[in-house]
Structures are given as structure tokens and as C-alpha cells.
Design a protein around this motif. Structure first.
Motif, PDB file in Angstrom:
ATOM      1  N   VAL A  58       2.651   0.935  -3.743  1.00  0.00           N
ATOM      2  CA  VAL A  58       2.841   0.893  -5.199  1.00  0.00           C
ATOM      3  C   VAL A  58       1.479   1.064  -5.867  1.00  0.00           C
ATOM      4  O   VAL A  58       0.504   0.419  -5.464  1.00  0.00           O
ATOM      5  N   PRO A  59       1.387   1.917  -6.885  1.00  0.00           N
ATOM      6  CA  PRO A  59       0.104   2.087  -7.584  1.00  0.00           C
ATOM      7  C   PRO A  59      -0.400   0.756  -8.150  1.00  0.00           C
ATOM      8  O   PRO A  59       0.388  -0.081  -8.609  1.00  0.00           O
ATOM      9  N   HIS A  60      -1.725   0.585  -8.118  1.00  0.00           N
ATOM     10  CA  HIS A  60      -2.330  -0.647  -8.636  1.00  0.00           C
ATOM     11  C   HIS A  60      -1.872  -0.955 -10.060  1.00  0.00           C
ATOM     12  O   HIS A  60      -1.643  -2.121 -10.390  1.00  0.00           O
ATOM     13  N   THR A  89     -11.041  -3.769 -12.714  1.00  0.00           N
ATOM     14  CA  THR A  89     -11.746  -3.065 -11.634  1.00  0.00           C
ATOM     15  C   THR A  89     -10.889  -1.950 -11.046  1.00  0.00           C
ATOM     16  O   THR A  89     -11.415  -1.012 -10.449  1.00  0.00           O
ATOM     17  N   HIS A  90      -9.560  -2.037 -11.233  1.00  0.00           N
ATOM     18  CA  HIS A  90      -8.654  -0.976 -10.783  1.00  0.00           C
ATOM     19  C   HIS A  90      -8.476   0.101 -11.851  1.00  0.00           C
ATOM     20  O   HIS A  90      -7.706   1.035 -11.653  1.00  0.00           O
ATOM     21  N   GLY A  91      -9.149  -0.053 -12.985  1.00  0.00           N
ATOM     22  CA  GLY A  91      -9.114   0.967 -14.018  1.00  0.00           C
ATOM     23  C   GLY A  91      -8.096   0.750 -15.128  1.00  0.00           C
ATOM     24  O   GLY A  91      -7.895   1.618 -15.968  1.00  0.00           O
ATOM     25  N   GLU A 149       7.567  -3.819  -1.711  1.00  0.00           N
ATOM     26  CA  GLU A 149       6.184  -4.218  -1.981  1.00  0.00           C
ATOM     27  C   GLU A 149       6.056  -4.860  -3.359  1.00  0.00           C
ATOM     28  O   GLU A 149       5.410  -5.900  -3.519  1.00  0.00           O
ATOM     29  N   LEU A 150       6.659  -4.251  -4.364  1.00  0.00           N
ATOM     30  CA  LEU A 150       6.602  -4.814  -5.713  1.00  0.00           C
ATOM     31  C   LEU A 150       7.235  -6.206  -5.757  1.00  0.00           C
ATOM     32  O   LEU A 150       6.676  -7.139  -6.342  1.00  0.00           O
ATOM     33  N   THR A 151       8.387  -6.347  -5.118  1.00  0.00           N
ATOM     34  CA  THR A 151       9.076  -7.632  -5.093  1.00  0.00           C
ATOM     35  C   THR A 151       8.207  -8.696  -4.423  1.00  0.00           C
ATOM     36  O   THR A 151       8.086  -9.825  -4.915  1.00  0.00           O
ATOM     37  N   MET A 152       7.571  -8.339  -3.329  1.00  0.00           N
ATOM     38  CA  MET A 152       6.718  -9.302  -2.638  1.00  0.00           C
ATOM     39  C   MET A 152       5.472  -9.624  -3.454  1.00  0.00           C
ATOM     40  O   MET A 152       4.997 -10.765  -3.440  1.00  0.00           O
ATOM     41  N   MET A 153       4.935  -8.650  -4.194  1.00  0.00           N
ATOM     42  CA  MET A 153       3.775  -8.931  -5.048  1.00  0.00           C
ATOM     43  C   MET A 153       4.129  -9.959  -6.112  1.00  0.00           C
ATOM     44  O   MET A 153       3.341 -10.867  -6.402  1.00  0.00           O
TER      45      MET A 153
END
Length: 190
Positions: A58-60, A89-91, A149-153
Motif C-alpha cells: 500500500v502506498p505510504h 518524511t514520506h512526502g 495490509e491496510l487493515t493490519m496497519m
């Protein structure tokens, strides 16, 4: 004021974590200082965070916005402070991050970002209120791997924010450093 002492025993393992934290973030992180009273917890949590840093489906910009929405909803000032710095820092523009609490009224967010913010808030609600319709909306932008991934984040940010809020941790001034690029960190693509 912290509800858990930020002065853990200075064991060799803890001193290594402390050195790594100062090198990577320019400061010893208060959550790690609080967790440092239990080496099994700080070790396991540190390993989890190192693993999470390698997730790249997933994009930052989407992950960072989801993390920020969860931290704001829970009310973790430490997480908002650190998350703002990390996202910059990720823009991600500071203006956009500061608009997260009122994202529904802001014109700064794209459709995929709005869905991610809504999803993060729905997951963070107690009990969670994620709907099939919301998940289907996200599938227009994310495949199954990315959705996992998004769900886990968001789940991980709930862990972080709830620990930090319960421990009484407050910001460490990371947001104040947003104009300077941290040592060893390069602004990345969003």
C-alpha cells in the motif's frame, strides 16, 4: 505526565534498542521507554515494527492517512505527533495531515484517500463498524493483498494508540521537526 515510568532498567538489550531509536529517529521514543520495563514486550513489539517497516503493498500516503485517522479518533497525542513527522518524511504535505480530523469537510483528499480515512475510522470505532459497502468501495483501489495490509496497519495503530494513550504518553516534539528532513531518512514517493 506518563503513567508508566520512562526510566526502565538500563539492561544491555534495552541500551541497544535505545541506541537504535536515537540513530533512526533522533530521539529515544517514549513508548519504547515505557515498554522497556518488560523486555519481552519491547523485544516483540520492536520486531513487529521492524517487520511492518518492510510492508510495501500500500502506498505510504494511504497507510499514513489511515494511521493518522486512527490516532486522531483514539486521541493519542503521541501518535499524532510522531505520525505527523513520519508522514512528512514520506512526502505528505503537513496541511493534509492537519486536515485529517475534519477530512469530510476538506477538499484536500482524493476519493481513495477518503475511503481509507473512513475505513480507518470505522475500524477504530468501538465496536468496529466496517460495512461490506465500504470494503467494496476500497476494492476499486486496492487488491486483496493491499486490503490485508491496510487493515493490519489500522489494527496496529489501534494497538499503538491505545497503549500510548493509556500510558499517558504525549507528544515528544516530532511535529516541530517537520520542516527538516531527519538524519538518515529520505523523503519518499507517496
Amino acid at each position: 505526565m506518563s503513567r508508566i515510568s520512562l526510566d526502565p532498567p538500563r539492561t544491555l538489550r534495552y541500551r541497544l534498542f535505545s541506541w537504535f531509536s536515537r540513530r533512526k529517529f533522533g530521539a529515544e521514543l517514549d513508548p519504547a521507554r515505557a515498554m522497556g520495563h518488560h523486555l519481552g514486550v519491547v523485544t516483540g513489539y520492536g520486531m513487529l515494527e521492524m517487520s511492518v517497516a518492510r510492508w510495501d503493498a500500500v502506498p505510504h500516503r494511504l497507510k499514513d492517512l489511515a494511521v493518522m485517522a486512527s490516532a486522531v479518533k483514539i486521541g493519542c497525542s503521541w501518535c499524532v505527533d510522531f505520525g505527523t513527522w513520519e508522514s512528512v518524511t514520506h512526502g505528505i504535505p503537513l496541511e493534509k495531515l492537519e486536515a485529517v480530523p475534519r477530512w469530510r469537510e476538506s477538499d484536500l483528499f482524493d476519493e481513495d484517500e477518503r475511503l481509507v480515512l473512513e475505513y480507518a475510522e470505522a475500524m477504530t470505532a468501538d465496536p468496529p463498524v466496517v460495512t461490506d459497502e465500504l470494503t467494496e468501495g476500497l476494492r476499486r483501489y486496492l487488491d486483496e493483498r493491499q486490503l490485508v495490509e491496510l487493515t493490519m496497519m489500522v489494527a496496529l495503530e489501534n494497538l499503538r494508540s491505545r497503549f500510548n494513550a493509556a500510558a499517558g504518553l504525549t507528544g515528544q516534539g516530532f511535529k516541530d521537526r517537520c520542516e527538516a528532513v531527519p538524519v538518515g531518512v529520505k523523503r519518499g514517493k507517496v
